[in-house]
Enzyme design. Structure first.
Site, PDB file in Angstrom:
ATOM      1  N   ASN A 274       4.710  -5.766  -8.154  1.00  0.00           N
ATOM      2  CA  ASN A 274       4.909  -5.439  -6.600  1.00  0.00           C
ATOM      3  C   ASN A 274       3.554  -5.167  -5.243  1.00  0.00           C
ATOM      4  OD1 ASN A 274       5.695  -4.134  -3.957  1.00  0.00           O
ATOM      5  ND2 ASN A 274       7.470  -3.647  -5.037  1.00  0.00           N
TER       6      ASN A 274
ATOM      7  N   HIS B 133       3.493  -4.623  -2.312  1.00  0.00           N
ATOM      8  CA  HIS B 133       3.806  -4.006  -1.338  1.00  0.00           C
ATOM      9  C   HIS B 133       3.362  -2.228  -1.845  1.00  0.00           C
ATOM     10  CE1 HIS B 133       6.050  -6.406   1.263  1.00  0.00           C
ATOM     11  NE2 HIS B 133       6.845  -6.610   0.302  1.00  0.00           N
ATOM     12  N   LYS B 134       3.621  -2.371  -3.118  1.00  0.00           N
ATOM     13  CA  LYS B 134       3.513  -1.032  -3.661  1.00  0.00           C
ATOM     14  C   LYS B 134       2.031  -0.558  -3.970  1.00  0.00           C
ATOM     15  CE  LYS B 134       6.791   0.191  -7.277  1.00  0.00           C
ATOM     16  NZ  LYS B 134       7.960   0.696  -7.990  1.00  0.00           N
TER      17      LYS B 134
ATOM     18  N   ASP C  91       7.736   5.145 -11.834  1.00  0.00           N
ATOM     19  CA  ASP C  91       8.680   4.770 -12.000  1.00  0.00           C
ATOM     20  C   ASP C  91       9.580   5.793 -11.182  1.00  0.00           C
ATOM     21  OD1 ASP C  91      10.785   2.699 -13.028  1.00  0.00           O
ATOM     22  OD2 ASP C  91      11.835   4.745 -14.970  1.00  0.00           O
TER      23      ASP C  91
ATOM     24  N   TYR D 236      18.181   1.235  -2.183  1.00  0.00           N
ATOM     25  CA  TYR D 236      19.387   2.092  -1.866  1.00  0.00           C
ATOM     26  C   TYR D 236      19.428   2.472  -0.178  1.00  0.00           C
ATOM     27  CZ  TYR D 236      21.078   2.008  -6.523  1.00  0.00           C
ATOM     28  OH  TYR D 236      21.431   2.152  -8.304  1.00  0.00           O
TER      29      TYR D 236
ATOM     30  N   LYS E  37       8.572   6.065   6.354  1.00  0.00           N
ATOM     31  CA  LYS E  37       8.967   6.224   4.722  1.00  0.00           C
ATOM     32  C   LYS E  37       7.682   6.639   4.548  1.00  0.00           C
ATOM     33  CE  LYS E  37      11.351   3.398   0.879  1.00  0.00           C
ATOM     34  NZ  LYS E  37      11.440   2.615   0.339  1.00  0.00           N
TER      35      LYS E  37
HETATM   36  P1  IMP Z   1      11.107   1.585  -8.770  1.00  0.00           P
HETATM   37  O1  IMP Z   1      10.318   2.389 -10.095  1.00  0.00           O
HETATM   38  O2  IMP Z   1      10.036   1.942  -8.459  1.00  0.00           O
HETATM   39  O3  IMP Z   1      10.845   0.054  -9.604  1.00  0.00           O
HETATM   40  O4  IMP Z   1      11.858   1.832  -8.768  1.00  0.00           O
HETATM   41  C1  IMP Z   1      13.320   1.173  -9.763  1.00  0.00           C
HETATM   42  C2  IMP Z   1      14.733   1.271  -8.310  1.00  0.00           C
HETATM   43  O5  IMP Z   1      15.305   2.490  -7.390  1.00  0.00           O
HETATM   44  C3  IMP Z   1      14.377   0.423  -7.192  1.00  0.00           C
HETATM   45  O6  IMP Z   1      14.974  -0.966  -8.168  1.00  0.00           O
HETATM   46  C4  IMP Z   1      15.792   0.697  -6.179  1.00  0.00           C
HETATM   47  O7  IMP Z   1      16.910   0.392  -6.686  1.00  0.00           O
HETATM   48  C5  IMP Z   1      15.162   2.458  -6.447  1.00  0.00           C
HETATM   49  N1  IMP Z   1      14.418   2.919  -6.008  1.00  0.00           N
HETATM   50  C6  IMP Z   1      12.585   2.893  -6.203  1.00  0.00           C
HETATM   51  N2  IMP Z   1      12.374   3.470  -4.719  1.00  0.00           N
HETATM   52  C7  IMP Z   1      13.274   3.387  -3.518  1.00  0.00           C
HETATM   53  C8  IMP Z   1      13.019   3.296  -2.184  1.00  0.00           C
HETATM   54  O8  IMP Z   1      12.117   4.059  -2.311  1.00  0.00           O
HETATM   55  N3  IMP Z   1      14.389   2.798  -0.691  1.00  0.00           N
HETATM   56  C9  IMP Z   1      15.062   2.586  -1.852  1.00  0.00           C
HETATM   57  N4  IMP Z   1      15.693   2.308  -3.097  1.00  0.00           N
HETATM   58  C10 IMP Z   1      14.428   2.834  -4.466  1.00  0.00           C
END
Ligand code: IMP
Length: 219
Positions: free
Chosen positions: A9, A11-12, A68, A166, A199
């Site tokens: 990702n 952006h990350k 995660d 979300y 944010k």
């Molecule tokens: P990841 O581990 O960062 O890929 O996040 C897993 C899931 O958690 C994402 O697909 C979103 O559904 C939710 N999520 C994680 N971080 C955020 C955020 O900052 N805003 C909204 N949803 C988030």
């Protein structure tokens, strides 16, 4: 110092570069020729974060970190948690995830009789939720874990166009004043209404990465 960030990702990666600063050169697995993803089979954020970091360490043999994240809702006993990305079925379908979330909360509210008391303090408390990030760093063969949490509540009234996941239904308890101080979110703005800058300063992910950055500075 060079670290691989176990993510695809962009952006990350951008956010992590901003937080870790110029002393840390962040590389991506793709830049090093690794495009394969590890299957996220863990049942906790800690497990999945470690799984992703271990995968990079084993495949590329280089210091790395992974993260995660998930949303934990009190009335859903911590769900969707580690399953946040695929709560609505298909992975990363944000619309389906939000619909599943609001539906399951409504069902729980009805089952528990809270729906009749809607808008009372007690019900508002049942909508308490938090985003949590677990970041795992593997450096010199040592494993370190860092956590970041953003507390707030779920709203049934979606608002805002920014962010992802979300964000349109998550109201953080605190936001930033124009001077950069944490203040109560009295207007009940969702993260999707806050703008990326704000944010990125208050988010669960940024808190975990800041904790990791502080640790890296001690090495
Ligand atoms: P990841 O581990 O960062 O890929 O996040 C897993 C899931 O958690 C994402 O697909 C979103 O559904 C939710 N999520 C994680 N971080 C955020 C955020 O900052 N805003 C909204 N949803 C988030």
């Amino acid at each position: 110092m060079k670290l691989v960030f176990a993510t695809q990702n962009a952006h990350k990666v951008e956010e992590a570069r901003g937080i870790l600063g110029a002393d840390v050169e962040i590389l991506t697995p793709a830049e090093l020729g690794l495009t394969e993803d590890v299957e996220e089979t863990g049942t906790t954020l800690e497990e999945n974060s470690l799984l992703k970091a271990n995968f990079i360490r084993e495949r590329l043999g280089i210091d790395c970190f992974a993260d995660d994240s998930g949303l934990e809702v009190d009335i859903l006993n911590g769900a969707p948690g580690v399953y946040s990305a695929r709560y609505g079925g298909e992975a990363h379908n944000f619309e389906a995830n939000i619909r599943a979330l609001l539906k399951n909360i409504s069902l729980r509210l009805m089952e528990s009789g809270f729906a009749r008391q809607y808008k009372t303090e007690k019900v508002k408390d049942t909508l308490k939720a938090r985003f949590r990030t677990v970041a795992t760093l593997i450096i010199g063969g040592e494993v370190k874990t860092f956590e970041g949490v953003l507390e707030g509540r779920i709203t049934f009234f979606r608002a805002g166009e920014g962010g992802f996941g979300y964000d349109p239904v998550f109201v953080p308890d605190e936001i930033l004043s124009p001077e950069g101080a944490l203040i109560p979110n009295s207007e009940r703005l969702t993260i999707a209404q806050l703008g990326t800058d704000v944010k990125n300063q208050i988010s669960h992910r940024s808190k975990a990465l800041h904790a990791m950055a502080a640790y890296l500075k001690t090495l």
